[in-house]
Design an enzyme around this catalytic site. Structure first.
Site, mmCIF file in Angstrom:
data_model
loop_
_atom_site.group_PDB
_atom_site.id
_atom_site.type_symbol
_atom_site.label_atom_id
_atom_site.label_comp_id
_atom_site.label_asym_id
_atom_site.label_seq_id
_atom_site.Cartn_x
_atom_site.Cartn_y
_atom_site.Cartn_z
ATOM 1 N N LYS A 113 -17.475 44.418 2.269
ATOM 2 C CA LYS A 113 -16.459 44.708 1.955
ATOM 3 C C LYS A 113 -15.557 45.664 2.448
ATOM 4 O O LYS A 113 -14.426 45.827 2.232
ATOM 5 C CB LYS A 113 -16.731 44.542 -0.046
ATOM 6 C CG LYS A 113 -17.844 43.164 -0.891
ATOM 7 C CD LYS A 113 -16.489 42.038 -1.189
ATOM 8 C CE LYS A 113 -17.037 41.362 -1.675
ATOM 9 N NZ LYS A 113 -19.044 40.734 -1.320
HETATM 10 C C1 LIG Z 1 -18.915 39.690 -1.153
HETATM 11 C C2 LIG Z 1 -20.056 39.067 -0.670
HETATM 12 C C3 LIG Z 1 -20.041 37.808 0.095
HETATM 13 C C4 LIG Z 1 -19.589 36.589 0.187
HETATM 14 O O1 LIG Z 1 -17.787 36.747 1.024
HETATM 15 P P1 LIG Z 1 -16.686 36.396 0.167
HETATM 16 O O2 LIG Z 1 -15.904 36.150 1.259
HETATM 17 O O3 LIG Z 1 -16.809 36.017 -0.903
HETATM 18 O O4 LIG Z 1 -16.920 34.179 0.487
HETATM 19 C C5 LIG Z 1 -20.932 37.811 1.323
HETATM 20 N N1 LIG Z 1 -22.548 38.130 1.201
HETATM 21 C C6 LIG Z 1 -22.213 40.203 0.957
HETATM 22 C C7 LIG Z 1 -23.302 40.943 1.238
HETATM 23 C C8 LIG Z 1 -21.260 40.544 0.444
HETATM 24 O O5 LIG Z 1 -20.739 41.241 -0.315
#
Ligand SMILES: *Cc1c(COP(=O)(O)O)cnc(C)c1O
Length: 498
Positions: A113
């Site tokens: 993120k």
């Molecule tokens: C948010 C997140 C995801 C999923 O990503 P999306 O863009 O929502 O598909 C996968 N792994 C981790 C560790 C995340 O924080």
């Protein structure tokens, strides 16, 4: 370039407006009215560039109402060695001759993120200035864990902004709670909410949709905003790292120019894999996009059948950031694959709201099949894969990454497609230390150990450095201890805003 809404083609705004507004008024998502292309020559040229220079190139194609200097400023503030611990920002790790792991977790909160939330605050404040609207932006976030911390780190001490994060009192991990409650910065506030994630989320939504309240704030020069993953300002920066990974592989002579790769992404809200789809449409030589889910396999079924159906059991898994039954960003894919048919997309979203399911047209389904493959891995499979990858390669992966590795292996076996593959790694194994260690070691070794003992064990056993941002939590002062009822969330906001 202008931005339309996925539910109304008469909407046409600049990228600055799309970023500031987040969501179009009728509920649609902002989406560029065309997809820029990047030639193989340009990709080859980028192979010799730094991550930040690649980011300026790619972002410039989408944010063309921003001046080059503005984008440069945002990129330079976001992607620093100081924050990511490496100049590569998103380094590629070669697992074996066919597989590269794209490590997206070197940022301040150890999860992917950060790739978007480190730059979003700068894009947002720049956009607000461009629009001549000098309001103070107050970000409200309800989080199940990762997003809240990444948003706090992104917005901390960014001039012209404040941020308030609500997390469910019962429902975040020990590390996640500590990460949030010890947050530094003069413009941040964190509160627990009695209840689960839905309670926190509903409370935040009520504040956003309280018209009278928002008008009162506007009169004081305050504008509420969210930092959630449907904001175009979060999606665009994610396109960059797919180009960057390909360029790194070119530079390392792992690939020749134009050679196709597959990309496999552990998916929740469909943001990360949608960014890879954009990269493919822009001309990055991606053959197949492999969508990996955990037991919440609503996307696997959608990609295999053309029917999206959220009416199913919800599982709590060891890859919690993928425990999602409504993947919001899928709406953008439907829009693109329907050739911009906003009324068709609106129809699907209305059906989803009313009955929890929809089936796409033959045309969209055929286009989905042309671009995507899908699979899922349950917790047992995920744990077994963490263990095997550690034993075979001495490389430790977190549960989200493990889901992707497992799904890719299954795909390769099923299809015989051994195209070189970039696997997105979305969290540091240290962030999920307990589950990672339990997958590899005997349970007895882990008994009675607290979070910090687990961090040290993971570090010592596998000769990995504890990420400083996690290690230092132990000595950090807890700054936020507020716990409120859902009905008191607005009061908490008011108190913080004075
Ligand atoms: C948010 C997140 C995801 C999923 O990503 P999306 O863009 O929502 O598909 C996968 N792994 C981790 C560790 C995340 O924080």
């Amino acid at each position: 370039m202008k931005y339309n809404s996925t539910r109304d083609n008469s909407v046409s705004v600049t990228s600055a407006e799309a970023i500031v507004k987040g969501l179009s008024v009728e509920g649609g998502l902002y989406i560029p009215d065309s997809i820029p292309s990047v030639s193989l020559e340009a990709i080859e040229e980028m192979a010799n560039m730094s991550y930040t220079d690649r980011a300026k190139r790619i972002l410039g194609l989408f944010l063309n109402d921003f001046k080059a200097g503005e984008i440069e400023d945002c990129v330079n503030k976001a992607y620093t060695r100081e924050k990511f611990g490496t100049n590569s920002i998103a380094p590629v790790y070669k697992l074996d001759k066919d597989r590269c792991i794209l490590e997206l977790w070197h940022g301040p909160t150890c999860a992917f993120k950060d790739m978007a939330l480190q730059i979003l605050p700068h894009l947002l404040t720049t956009a607000v200035k461009k629009l001549g609207d000098e309001k103070e932006i107050v970000i409200l976030v309800a989080t199940s864990g990762d997003t809240g911390k990444a948003a706090l780190e992104g917005f901390r001490d960014v001039e012209g902004t404040k941020i308030i994060v609500f997390y469910p009192e019962s429902g975040v991990s020990g590390i996640q709670r500590l990460q949030m409650c010890t947050q530094e910065g003069g413009n941040v506030f964190v509160s627990a909410v009695n209840g689960n994630f839905d309670d926190a989320q509903t409370g935040v939504k009520e504040i956003f949709t309280d018209k009278e309240y928002n008008e009162t704030l506007e009169a004081k020069g305050i504008s509420l905003s969210s930092a959630n993953s449907i904001n175009w300002g979060r999606l665009a920066p994610q396109i960059v790292y797919y180009f960057s990974a390909y360029c790194d592989m070119l530079a390392a002579e792992e690939l020749s120019v134009g050679e196709p790769v597959n990309v496999c992404v552990p998916t929740g809200n469909f943001g990360n894999i949608l960014a890879a789809f954009y990269a493919k449409r822009m001309g990055l030589p991606i053959k197949t996009l492999i969508c990996a889910s955990n037991s919440n396999n609503v996307l696997t079924d959608f990609i295999n059948t053309g029917t999206y159906d959220r009416n199913r059991e919800f599982f709590t898994t060891i890859s919690p950031s993928m425990d999602i039954l409504i993947s919001s960003n899928l709406e953008r894919l439907l829009y693109i694959l329907s050739d911009g048919n906003a009324s068709e997309v609106k129809g699907y979203m209305d059906e989803l709201k009313a009955s929890g399911r929809y089936t796409v047209s033959e045309k969209i389904f055929a286009a989905v099949r042309e671009n995507f493959q899908a699979g899922y891995a349950d917790d047992d499979k995920c744990r077994a894969t963490i263990k095997r990858i550690q034993e075979e390669f001495g490389y430790v992966i977190d549960p989200h990454t493990s889901v992707a590795v497992a799904v890719h292996e299954e795909y390769r076996e099923r299809t015989g497609d051994d195209t070189k593959t970039i696997i997105a790694s979305t969290a540091s194994p240290f962030k999920f230390n307990g589950d990672v260690l339990a997958a590899i070691l005997d349970g007895e070794e882990l008994e009675d150990k607290d979070e910090f003992e687990l961090l040290r064990l993971l570090s010592q056993r596998f000769n990995l450095a504890v990420p400083p941002s996690l290690g230092e939590l132990e000595d950090r002062e807890v700054r936020f201890e507020t716990v409120c009822d859902k009905s008191m969330m607005k009061a908490v906001v008011n108190e913080f805003l004075g």
